[in-house]
Enzyme design. Structure first.
Site, short mmCIF file in Angstrom:
data_model
loop_
_atom_site.label_atom_id
_atom_site.label_comp_id
_atom_site.label_asym_id
_atom_site.label_seq_id
_atom_site.Cartn_x
_atom_site.Cartn_y
_atom_site.Cartn_z
N LEU A 32 0.82 -1.22 0.00
CA LEU A 32 0.00 0.00 0.00
C LEU A 32 0.85 1.26 0.00
O LEU A 32 1.87 1.35 0.67
CB LEU A 32 -0.92 -0.01 1.23
CG LEU A 32 -1.84 -1.23 1.34
CD1 LEU A 32 -2.68 -1.15 2.60
CD2 LEU A 32 -2.74 -1.36 0.11
N HIS A 36 -3.45 4.17 -2.45
CA HIS A 36 -4.42 3.27 -1.82
C HIS A 36 -5.08 3.95 -0.61
O HIS A 36 -6.28 3.84 -0.39
CB HIS A 36 -3.74 2.00 -1.32
CG HIS A 36 -3.10 1.17 -2.39
ND1 HIS A 36 -1.74 1.05 -2.52
CD2 HIS A 36 -3.64 0.42 -3.37
CE1 HIS A 36 -1.46 0.25 -3.53
NE2 HIS A 36 -2.60 -0.14 -4.07
N LYS A 148 -5.97 5.76 -11.83
CA LYS A 148 -4.69 5.48 -12.49
C LYS A 148 -4.85 4.28 -13.43
O LYS A 148 -4.29 4.26 -14.51
CB LYS A 148 -3.61 5.20 -11.46
CG LYS A 148 -2.40 4.65 -12.10
CD LYS A 148 -1.16 4.80 -11.29
CE LYS A 148 -0.03 4.13 -12.03
NZ LYS A 148 -0.20 2.67 -12.06
N VAL A 179 -3.17 9.78 -7.49
CA VAL A 179 -2.29 10.54 -6.57
C VAL A 179 -0.89 10.54 -7.18
O VAL A 179 -0.42 9.51 -7.68
CB VAL A 179 -2.28 9.88 -5.17
CG1 VAL A 179 -1.38 10.66 -4.22
CG2 VAL A 179 -3.70 9.79 -4.61
N SER A 189 2.64 0.77 -6.93
CA SER A 189 3.44 -0.20 -6.17
C SER A 189 4.67 -0.59 -6.96
O SER A 189 5.68 -1.02 -6.40
CB SER A 189 2.62 -1.45 -5.84
OG SER A 189 1.47 -1.07 -5.13
#
Ligand code: PAF
Length: 286
Positions: A32, A36, A148, A179, A189
């Site tokens: 995360l 997230h 995204k 973000v 990630s």
């Protein structure tokens, strides 16, 4: 925060949460980051109880992709979610999700075929199948996904609509804006795979996309602008560009020119061994 790893325990825990009102689901594969956590915070604004799933879904990875290397940090993720006020963590094993004999695949035609679907055969079948299972397992009132993964969001909306999945209205599949880091790189990630040099070069992706959008909005030829965008990315240090496409924002059909319908610029590009994706609206403020 309660954590469960079997479907039986999940159903009992969700039934209890339902006493407090609507339940929101944030599906994730863990590792995360702030992207997230932004989904979780939005979920908490929309529902009294938030369930987060963490499941690195093997069926959405191709044979030569990063399933083995994908970061797994369940304990750290659990601490982050607890601090955000998440009510329930759903972290099933692969066997719990796909018991022996599992034989069903959901395949969404159209929206899942181009872009990442063309570059990653079978990827969206894996996503659609696991998300349908998550919806049936948790039966949330709303579910939140990051913009995204714009194509993923389109595939999930199509699938939920086509299969009359439990969410009462499509408006209850909530897309949350991407973000970004200070230099504009979208949080992912997979950014942790980047070396220092690659990370610095990766900032060219949002920068070049914004410049291309400005040119398209000013009336530049779309195919020529997209070709120049690809060249710019390779010159900035990207190894290759899978696609740079202007598309209808909902159906994801490629556009050769900006029209009246909402449009999106979508790019997937590789830097070293890492594949980055990004997308931005075209024809409205970025
Ligand atoms: O976006 C993701 O993290 C995954 O594709 C999802 C939606 C959790 C399905 O595995």
């Amino acid at each position: 925060m309660k954590a469960v790893s079997t479907i039986g325990d999940l159903r009992d825990a969700v039934a209890q949460l339902r006493n407090a009102g609507p339940v929101a689901l944030v599906p994730t594969m863990g590792a995360l980051h702030d992207g997230h956590l932004t989904l979780v915070r939005r979920a908490r604004e929309l529902a009294p109880s938030v369930v987060v799933s963490i499941f690195v879904n093997p069926t959405q990875f191709g044979p030569n992709e990063d399933l083995g290397a994908y970061p797994r940090q369940l304990e750290e993720d659990a601490r982050l979610l607890e601090a955000e006020g998440v009510a329930l963590l759903w972290a099933p094993s692969v066997d719990e999700m796909y018991p022996s004999g599992f034989a069903t695949t959901i395949s969404v035609s159209g929206v899942s075929e181009g872009l990442c679907g063309a570059a990653r055969p079978g990827h969206f079948d894996g996503v659609a199948t696991v998300v349908a299972k998550l919806f049936n397992q948790v039966q949330p009132d709303i579910a939140l996904f990051g913009e995204k993964d714009w194509q993923q969001l389109a595939v999930i909306r199509r699938m939920a609509s086509d299969l009359d999945l439990t969410l009462p209205q499509l408006g209850n599949i909530v897309g949350v804006p991407t973000v970004r880091e200070a230099d504009g790189l979208a949080l992912s990630s997979r950014n942790r795979y980047l070396s220092g040099e690659e990370r610095a070069a990766a900032a060219a992706l949002p920068r070049a996309m914004k410049a291309a959008i400005t040119r398209i909005e000013q009336g530049a030829d779309v195919p020529a602008t997209l070709a120049a965008l690809e060249t710019e990315l390779v010159e900035a240090g990207f190894t290759s560009v899978d696609y740079a496409t202007l598309a209808d924002a909902a159906r994801l059909e490629p556009l050769a020119a900006l029209g009246n319908a909402a449009a999106r610029l979508l790019v997937a590009a590789r830097i070293g061994g890492t594949r980055l994706i990004d997308n931005m609206p075209v024809g409205e403020a970025v």
